[in-house]
Design an enzyme around this catalytic site. Structure first.
Site, PDB file in Angstrom:
ATOM      1  CE1 TYR A   1      36.180  38.486  43.539  1.00 32.76           C
ATOM      2  CE2 TYR A   1      38.298  37.469  43.069  1.00 32.76           C
ATOM      3  CZ  TYR A   1      37.221  37.661  43.919  1.00 32.76           C
ATOM      4  OH  TYR A   1      37.184  37.017  45.131  1.00 32.76           O
TER       5      TYR A   1
ATOM      6  CG  ASP B   1      43.989  42.975  40.889  1.00 32.90           C
ATOM      7  OD1 ASP B   1      44.955  42.194  40.990  1.00 32.90           O
ATOM      8  OD2 ASP B   1      42.845  42.703  41.287  1.00 32.90           O
TER       9      ASP B   1
ATOM     10  CE  LYS C   1      44.138  34.171  41.440  1.00 33.22           C
ATOM     11  NZ  LYS C   1      43.195  35.222  41.112  1.00 33.22           N
TER      12      LYS C   1
HETATM   13  C1  LIG Z   1      42.341  36.003  42.241  1.00 30.12           C
HETATM   14  C2  LIG Z   1      42.283  37.464  42.130  1.00 30.12           C
HETATM   15  C3  LIG Z   1      42.216  38.304  43.244  1.00 30.12           C
HETATM   16  C4  LIG Z   1      42.015  37.777  44.643  1.00 30.12           C
HETATM   17  O1  LIG Z   1      43.064  37.013  45.078  1.00 30.12           O
HETATM   18  P1  LIG Z   1      42.801  35.965  46.269  1.00 30.12           P
HETATM   19  O2  LIG Z   1      44.157  35.439  46.562  1.00 30.12           O
HETATM   20  O3  LIG Z   1      41.833  34.968  45.715  1.00 30.12           O
HETATM   21  O4  LIG Z   1      42.215  36.730  47.392  1.00 30.12           O
HETATM   22  C5  LIG Z   1      42.333  39.662  43.052  1.00 30.12           C
HETATM   23  N1  LIG Z   1      42.474  40.173  41.831  1.00 30.12           N
HETATM   24  C6  LIG Z   1      42.514  39.410  40.732  1.00 30.12           C
HETATM   25  C7  LIG Z   1      42.696  40.044  39.398  1.00 30.12           C
HETATM   26  C8  LIG Z   1      42.386  38.028  40.832  1.00 30.12           C
HETATM   27  O5  LIG Z   1      42.363  37.278  39.736  1.00 30.12           O
END
Ligand SMILES: *Cc1c(COP(=O)(O)O)cnc(C)c1O
Length: 429
Positions: free
Chosen positions: A141, A236, A264
């Site tokens: 994701y 990511d 995060k």
């Molecule tokens: C949470 C998440 C996102 C998206 O971040 P948001 O601040 O919710 O837009 C992207 N990549 C990873 C791996 C995530 O866990």
């Protein structure tokens, strides 16, 4: 109002009663509780009930809820104004702090969410390479931008299928999907689309299909393929950054990406994220170069205050912080394994899988017994322990989880897993 009443009211005006889908408890049943405050490892809801929290706002809260140092920084910043629309000194300070942990972040752009960070990194990779296609992995994701809401249809080589209504087929066609941990599949995509692939974007530890660690050599293999093919490697690190090591997954696994996205933890609980990487590549971002990307609230002074307080505390405490988190999470892993549940874990993120063995890719993860998971979830909640309301999410351990908290959790795990297994065998719960 009690929780069900609040949920009914919210559901009238907010789609599904929430502002982010998984909060709605749809895959485990029941209605969510509404939080009034968080402190340390605990949440308190509108009914005055306390929960030991392993969701931790889905990752940002490495030190638990409302850490004094971060709160003080936010208060002080807020007193001086909430947003200016001019540069502030703290933006470069925060970017430098990120680069200290991750030296491959030679240049950094601050944004507001992980979605923006990954979306922008992909745009930069396309701008740099002059290529349109990207490779992502099924079950990874990267936020909800159009081109990244795509996973494999049937098999890596067949046409991609968008996961969401409203994603134009044209976007989906540019997104090639491989199975996680499958280097041969990635090579096949590059053979089939020679010279057309701008980048590989990957969760270096998959944590959005439950926690699935990279297989030995997987990340290094992606690095090699990108080098051979003239494509960029994007990590990511929205979950893994400052989580699986001070320098994130890049440090933990010793592989250097060209670009990386952070979110995060990096915002200390405020809406802040970042992307960055190679200086030659990031030099393409406006106003330096021709890749446009902007934000009214980007580098917001209150958010950067939170992020900076967070990252400075991490840097100060890292020598002890990461080994202690590792130990705590390993303890929980042990509790699941003792109950006969396999676990995917890297550092302080883990997922118990209701399956024969811990999955190595999306196909295996998707085969987990989500009904058994729902029973486990409800039993945990009844014991006052809040774990993510989905089999395909992670448990986040923070420095605020005490030995006593963990022992109580281990005890609850034993009972909740027994009930889940009993339900899975068709017994009465
Ligand atoms: C949470 C998440 C996102 C998206 O971040 P948001 O601040 O919710 O837009 C992207 N990549 C990873 C791996 C995530 O866990």
């Amino acid at each position: 109002m009690n929780n069900p009443e609040l949920f009914a009211r919210a559901s009238d005006i907010l789609p599904g009663g929430v502002d982010s889908p998984v909060r709605a408890f749809r895959s485990v049943g029941g209605t969510p509780f509404f939080t009034v405050r968080g402190a340390g490892a605990y949440l308190t809801d509108e009914e005055g009930r306390r929960y030991l929290d392993y969701v931790m706002s889905w990752g940002p809260l490495l030190f638990g809820h409302a850490p004094a140092e971060v709160l003080a920084a936010v208060r002080e910043a807020a007193e001086r104004g909430l947003t200016f629309g001019t540069p502030t000194a703290r933006e470069a300070e925060l970017a430098e702090e990120i680069a200290l942990a991750a030296p491959h972040m030679e240049m950094v752009r601050l944004v507001n969410s992980g979605t923006e960070a990954t979306m922008s990194a992909v745009r930069v990779a396309r701008g740099f390479t002059g290529r349109e296609k990207i490779v992502k992995f099924a079950g990874n994701y990267h936020g909800h931008s159009d081109g990244l809401l795509v996973r494999a249809g049937s098999g890596c080589m067949t046409g991609a299928v968008p996961d969401s209504l409203g994603v134009p087929q044209g976007y989906a066609d540019c997104t090639l999907v491989a199975e996680y941990n499958d280097l041969a599949g990635v090579r096949a995509l590059f053979r089939a689309h020679r010279g057309a692939i701008a980048c590989i974007i990957v969760e270096p530890v998959a944590a959005n299909m439950g926690v699935v660690p990279p297989a030995e050599g997987f990340l290094a293999g992606l690095r090699r393929i990108c080098d051979e093919e003239g494509a960029l490697l994007i990590f990511d690190e929205v979950i893994t950054g400052f989580r699986v090591a001070y320098g994130g997954a890049a440090e933990r696994f010793g592989v250097r990406p060209d670009l990386a996205a952070y979110g995060k933890i990096v915002g200390g609980g405020m809406p802040l994220a970042a992307y960055g990487g190679r200086r030659d590549v990031m030099s393409l971002v406006a106003p330096l170069g021709g890749v446009y990307q902007a934000g009214t609230l980007s580098g917001n002074p209150v958010a950067t205050a939170a992020g900076l307080a967070m990252l400075r505390r991490i840097r100060r405490e890292k020598a002890e912080l990461y080994p202690v988190l590792e130990e705590k999470a390993a303890y929980l892993e042990g509790a699941f394994r003792a109950a006969g549940v396999p676990v995917g874990r890297v550092g302080s993120v883990l997922t118990p899988f209701f399956a024969e063995r811990a999955p190595e890719n999306h196909a295996q993860a998707a085969a987990c017994d989500t009904r058994a998971f729902a029973v486990y979830f409800q039993k945990m909640l009844a014991a006052g322990i809040f774990v993510a309301p989905s089999q395909f999410e992670a448990m986040f351990v923070s420095s605020a989880h005490s030995g006593e908290d963990l022992a109580r959790t281990a005890e609850a795990i034993e009972g909740a897993v027994a009930a889940a297994k009993c339900a899975a065998e068709g017994g009465r719960v």
